[in-house]
Design a protein around this motif. Structure first.
Motif, mmCIF file in Angstrom:
data_model
loop_
_atom_site.group_PDB
_atom_site.id
_atom_site.type_symbol
_atom_site.label_atom_id
_atom_site.label_comp_id
_atom_site.label_asym_id
_atom_site.label_seq_id
_atom_site.Cartn_x
_atom_site.Cartn_y
_atom_site.Cartn_z
ATOM 1 N N THR A 110 0.810 -1.226 0.000
ATOM 2 C CA THR A 110 0.000 0.000 0.000
ATOM 3 C C THR A 110 0.843 1.275 0.000
ATOM 4 O O THR A 110 0.481 2.254 -0.645
ATOM 5 C CB THR A 110 -0.971 0.025 1.198
ATOM 6 N N VAL A 111 1.966 1.282 0.705
ATOM 7 C CA VAL A 111 2.798 2.488 0.767
ATOM 8 C C VAL A 111 3.380 2.798 -0.604
ATOM 9 O O VAL A 111 3.255 3.915 -1.116
ATOM 10 C CB VAL A 111 3.907 2.346 1.830
ATOM 11 N N ALA A 112 4.001 1.812 -1.224
ATOM 12 C CA ALA A 112 4.594 2.034 -2.546
ATOM 13 C C ALA A 112 3.521 2.360 -3.577
ATOM 14 O O ALA A 112 3.726 3.202 -4.456
ATOM 15 C CB ALA A 112 5.393 0.802 -2.982
ATOM 16 N N GLN A 118 0.851 9.029 -6.384
ATOM 17 C CA GLN A 118 1.242 10.432 -6.245
ATOM 18 C C GLN A 118 2.156 10.841 -7.402
ATOM 19 O O GLN A 118 2.014 11.925 -7.953
ATOM 20 C CB GLN A 118 1.940 10.657 -4.904
ATOM 21 N N GLY A 119 3.084 9.951 -7.769
ATOM 22 C CA GLY A 119 3.958 10.236 -8.903
ATOM 23 C C GLY A 119 3.184 10.383 -10.204
ATOM 24 O O GLY A 119 3.505 11.213 -11.049
ATOM 25 N N TRP A 128 12.340 11.496 -0.383
ATOM 26 C CA TRP A 128 12.333 11.813 1.033
ATOM 27 C C TRP A 128 13.340 10.915 1.723
ATOM 28 O O TRP A 128 13.458 9.739 1.411
ATOM 29 C CB TRP A 128 10.959 11.567 1.644
ATOM 30 N N PHE A 129 14.044 11.486 2.679
ATOM 31 C CA PHE A 129 14.997 10.732 3.481
ATOM 32 C C PHE A 129 14.734 11.039 4.955
ATOM 33 O O PHE A 129 14.469 12.178 5.315
ATOM 34 C CB PHE A 129 16.441 11.101 3.107
ATOM 35 N N VAL A 130 14.796 10.049 5.789
ATOM 36 C CA VAL A 130 14.624 10.118 7.237
ATOM 37 C C VAL A 130 13.158 10.332 7.627
ATOM 38 O O VAL A 130 12.569 9.499 8.298
ATOM 39 C CB VAL A 130 15.534 11.180 7.904
ATOM 40 N N GLU A 134 3.835 13.116 4.574
ATOM 41 C CA GLU A 134 2.529 12.997 5.221
ATOM 42 C C GLU A 134 1.571 12.098 4.443
ATOM 43 O O GLU A 134 0.746 11.408 5.042
ATOM 44 C CB GLU A 134 1.920 14.387 5.405
ATOM 45 N N ILE A 135 1.694 12.065 3.138
ATOM 46 C CA ILE A 135 0.744 11.303 2.320
ATOM 47 C C ILE A 135 0.779 9.791 2.567
ATOM 48 O O ILE A 135 -0.128 9.082 2.162
ATOM 49 C CB ILE A 135 0.940 11.576 0.814
ATOM 50 N N ILE A 136 1.846 9.298 3.241
ATOM 51 C CA ILE A 136 1.933 7.854 3.480
ATOM 52 C C ILE A 136 1.948 7.476 4.956
ATOM 53 O O ILE A 136 2.037 6.292 5.277
ATOM 54 C CB ILE A 136 3.167 7.234 2.778
ATOM 55 N N LEU A 137 1.853 8.450 5.853
ATOM 56 C CA LEU A 137 1.974 8.141 7.284
ATOM 57 C C LEU A 137 0.947 7.115 7.754
ATOM 58 O O LEU A 137 1.290 6.179 8.481
ATOM 59 C CB LEU A 137 1.882 9.424 8.115
ATOM 60 N N ASP A 138 -0.312 7.268 7.339
ATOM 61 C CA ASP A 138 -1.330 6.307 7.771
ATOM 62 C C ASP A 138 -1.066 4.919 7.194
ATOM 63 O O ASP A 138 -1.242 3.903 7.865
ATOM 64 C CB ASP A 138 -2.732 6.799 7.416
#
Length: 148
Positions: A110-112, A118-119, A128-130, A134-138
């Protein structure tokens, strides 16, 4: 655009053998690099080639790995299903051959999947690093709860 293999590849060939050789170019004093590659049929006949100038190259290995990736993209655009990819960078070859690729169901991806969506919707590239975006936190939280 769909490319077709040359006629000499099709005529009477039951199992054509293709080789793609790739290379990357890098200089630390400039913020870009280059990649190139050539696709040949088993007797060495030219089939296709590519060159790309690539911005934001960070190292020789980065350039070499991008060249391999672009070689794979060339194979895909030529609809070549089976080929050997060669590189003169042993570190890149080792890095790639030490990676295992395996299938996972959509429910486990689901994350990927959300990032790919989004891409698809965005006209800019993001990394993003570290800190996760926000779009994938849940989705990350959902995956973490299912794994443990």
């Amino acid at each position: 655009m769909i490319f077709r293999a040359p006629e000499f590849v099709k005529v009477g060939m039951k199992d054509p053998t293709f080789t793609t050789r790739t290379d990357g170019a890098y200089l630390p004093q400039v913020p870009y690099g280059g990649t190139g590659g050539v696709l040949r049929y088993k007797q060495g006949q030219f089939v296709a080639a590519f060159v790309h100038r690539v911005d934001y190259i960070s190292s020789p290995l980065h350039a070499e790995l991008l060249a391999v990736k672009q070689g794979m993209q060339l194979l895909q655009s030529m609809q070549v299903a089976s080929a050997v990819i060669e590189s003169d960078c042993q570190v890149a070859v080792t890095a790639i051959t030490s990676i295992r690729l395996r299938f996972v169901r959509r429910q486990a991806n689901t994350v990927a999947h959300r990032l790919a969506s989004q891409g698809f919707e965005s006209n800019i590239n993001h990394e993003w690093f570290v800190n996760a975006p926000e779009i994938i936190l849940d989705a990350l939280m959902y995956d973490s709860n299912r794994i443990h």
